[in-house]
Design a protein around this motif. Structure first.
Motif, short mmCIF file in Angstrom:
data_model
loop_
_atom_site.label_atom_id
_atom_site.label_comp_id
_atom_site.label_asym_id
_atom_site.label_seq_id
_atom_site.Cartn_x
_atom_site.Cartn_y
_atom_site.Cartn_z
N ALA C 172 0.81 -1.22 0.00
CA ALA C 172 0.00 0.00 0.00
C ALA C 172 0.85 1.27 0.00
O ALA C 172 0.40 2.33 -0.45
CB ALA C 172 -0.94 0.00 1.20
N ASP C 173 2.08 1.19 0.50
CA ASP C 173 2.93 2.39 0.54
C ASP C 173 3.75 2.56 -0.74
O ASP C 173 4.64 3.42 -0.80
CB ASP C 173 3.86 2.35 1.76
N GLY C 174 3.48 1.75 -1.74
CA GLY C 174 4.17 1.91 -3.02
C GLY C 174 5.47 1.15 -3.11
O GLY C 174 6.12 1.16 -4.17
N THR C 175 5.88 0.48 -2.04
CA THR C 175 7.09 -0.35 -2.12
C THR C 175 6.70 -1.73 -2.67
O THR C 175 5.53 -2.09 -2.71
CB THR C 175 7.77 -0.52 -0.75
N LEU C 176 7.72 -2.49 -3.05
CA LEU C 176 7.47 -3.83 -3.56
C LEU C 176 7.23 -4.79 -2.40
O LEU C 176 7.86 -4.68 -1.36
CB LEU C 176 8.69 -4.31 -4.36
N THR C 177 6.33 -5.72 -2.61
CA THR C 177 6.17 -6.79 -1.64
C THR C 177 7.48 -7.56 -1.57
O THR C 177 8.04 -7.93 -2.60
CB THR C 177 5.05 -7.75 -2.09
N PRO C 178 8.01 -7.79 -0.35
CA PRO C 178 9.28 -8.52 -0.24
C PRO C 178 9.19 -9.89 -0.91
O PRO C 178 8.15 -10.56 -0.84
CB PRO C 178 9.48 -8.67 1.27
#
Lengths: 251, 251, 251, 251
Positions: C172-178
């Motif tokens: 949701a914060d625009g980072t990639l899912t690990p």
């Protein structure tokens, strides 16, 4: 009253030397020998194990992170599984030289960032203790006094040795002042001796800012890589002995 | 009539895999596990040791030169002292995982250029054998049949195993055809089986150009890194068993 | 409407291969070539540069952390100074092969943990951008859309390219899912194409849990190390072209 | 009469230092900076380039074999292709720091075993010269006087500089006495100066056993890693200047 004095040694690599192991090993009772990841190479390990054995100093493995260029001092986000595997690998490698020299491996003390991570991260602490336990449950695990590593070692039934530092200043939470902070390393022999006395006799160490931290220490670390390390080690040892404190290895 | 079948395994590194260890280990009786210098890393070593132990395959150390980018296949002008130290280091590292898994280390077989150097250079051969002997004199030392390494192992009182190759062609002097030569690797299962039969039953192997080399083999190496390695291994094993030859580990 | 498709290539090492560069490079317009720290070695770099040049794919450097065993995917607490130095070193090394092949270096995209650290840590972002700028201020800096690295590049006057991912899910914060999270990698070509369409045409990407993230992308990353990478790349490219979107390099 | 004085610098690694670059660089006119394979790391390289630039010393790349633990001094059986790729990689990496500092890369001198191999093996010599030429045909290639490397450089149209040694003894065939031989390194400043004078003024150097070798030298190497290196460098420089010999960089 008794205490162990330990020192990190064998931290050269190939053509590079670091510290004066031959001198400092005359003043300590336990030697933590680098295992090739943060420092050390097979030849340096063989020589250092032999030197420690000849001088009757207790031999321990000093495993670190796989970061030679950073000397194992940069935290890495490794998994507990990684930690266990890399510690086991390094203990085994060092143990081979100990065995070849007819000596006995006595303890394990993680190095640098791995030591610091294992002091506060219980998962890494458990993985480290697990590696020690799986290799040889008779080994002593050295960790920062009061740390997660000490707890993890006890939980696994290992003998643990709580470590305090002769030549590093402390923070109010009992951790070491980071090396990047001005004054984090105590280079004055008298100040180092005074800190050791306070730890052994009162169970306290003065921290920054001016508070005291309570800790119980089984072993005191003296760093070997400062220019006057051997001098400081000798001063600490003689000073403590003059106080009637016996300097003897952990086991 | 009996023979051991061995295979080099655990030769991945980090994100990289090489060969299909899980398949090939079902067909051999001895596993030579890479120790981190030419290939292998702590996690790969732990997994491979466990896999071999589960499958009941005899576990050996497979130490190599410190040349990851060259996969340990480029000769290096190391001193005998270097050789002894690097072999001892790697045996110890692998042995730690063997110990942690409750298994037993059975043998040592040098890898690639170290194997080739120890086959012809008696000083390197002695240093390698010395490392094995100093670590554990009960270990079996595997070397090229008729090589300096076999002689050095015997001189030190080690149990040795003479090795021949199922899937490599030979030169008239009994050495292996270099990998850089066209046709040096036998990929046809029937041809490999025929070579194995000839070695075991007649004690000879056909060499380039068309002569025969006499050799006595205790173990046959099957490489695990070719695409059809497991298939070849199975064909060799079944073919030999059909001839009434027992496939069993060295010890 | 236009977009660049980029892919990380040259990520083998020595005897190890990873991905199928020759296939995937036929479908993308920019190649990020590993520089020897997290993957890649001189010979692999030379071959990959030549391959990209022959196929007319824009060549970029893909510097990573000095962590070969971890494939550069483990965060390390490096200083901004370390970051700048290691990025500069790697750009230079790659640029030498580009120069020798008579090609032109077009862009820089950090790899793995360095990419992720530079996305959120402004100091690391600035150090990375500084290295690019000091080497050649005409280079395009590729970073996660909306990240600190994009800001740092703009602040230094660099041309930047905001990157979105064809085959990775978002948080949701625009980072990639690990990567360690189940489902973080999209392996279905149709789903990847749909995500690309949404990013290019609506400027949004669906994230976990079910929300949308707004982002603007100049380039879409397609990973080359999954078994069906080339297939996915071709499907994405053809699908986008069918929508009238032009696939072209950044410059 | 004129001569260049060169020195190998930047040969520390991470926490390790080697030699006193800041002192020795005050007495030489060309600096050969290690590139990360046998010694050197990105931060050390940046610092050393800056130091040399500040002191007005001509900057060269000093590429070596990928053998950090052996300090690049152990011959490796690399292919010419390997040699060309590893030299190109290292020149590029060093050149990036030179470029970032606004300086100019002037020359390339291989290190240790690579230098020795390129002196006698024409294939390795050609590969090394090719790497230099493909990177920048204006670079000066430094090699052992009269060696295969000098010939290979000339054949490719490179400017070459024939090197002789101030502080190493020679064999009758014009090669250097191996470092492992007693007395191979000249540590007496007067003896070094005398050898330099003989080389420059008579074009001969005395060799072991007592014969003379004829050679023509454009540059004299002074090693920086002995304890009294700076002192020796200063003595040589002042002595030669007193003889009216101009000490100036190659270009």
């Amino acid at each position: 009253m008794q205490i162990d004095l330990n020192c990190d040694v064998g931290e050269g690599f190939g053509a590079y030397t670091l510290g004066n192991d031959a001198e400092i090993l005359q003043h300590v009772t336990s030697a933590n020998i680098a295992c090739g990841f943060h420092a050390g190479d097979p030849t340096t390990m063989r020589r250092t194990v032999r030197l420690a054995a000849e001088l009757g100093v207790a031999i321990g493995a000093h495993p670190g992170l796989p970061d030679l260029v950073g000397f194992g001092r940069r935290n890495m986000h490794i998994s507990p599984r990684d930690a266990q595997d890399m510690v086991l690998y390094q203990i085994g490698a060092l143990a081979a030289f100990v065995r070849a020299e007819g000596a006995t491996l006595k303890h394990v003390k993680p190095h640098g960032a791995l030591y610091n991570m294992a002091a506060v991260n219980l998962e890494i602490a458990r993985a480290t203790a697990q590696a020690v336990s799986r290799f040889d449950s008779a080994l002593v695990l050295i960790g920062l006094a009061g740390s997660a590593l000490i707890r993890a070692g006890k939980d696994l039934g290992l003998r643990v040795a709580q470590e305090a530092f002769a030549d590093r200043t402390y923070e109010a939470d009992g951790t070491l002042t980071p090396r990047t902070t001005e004054g984090a390393v105590i280079s004055d022999a008298a100040a180092a001796l005074e800190q050791c006395r306070s730890i052994i006799l009162q169970g306290v160490v003065r921290s920054r800012p001016d508070t005291v931290v309570h800790l119980q220490a089984d072993t005191l670390c003296i760093h070997g890589d400062s220019p006057r390390a051997a001098e400081l080690a000798m001063a600490v040892r003689h000073g403590l002995e003059a106080d009637g404190i016996e300097i003897r290895p952990l086991a």
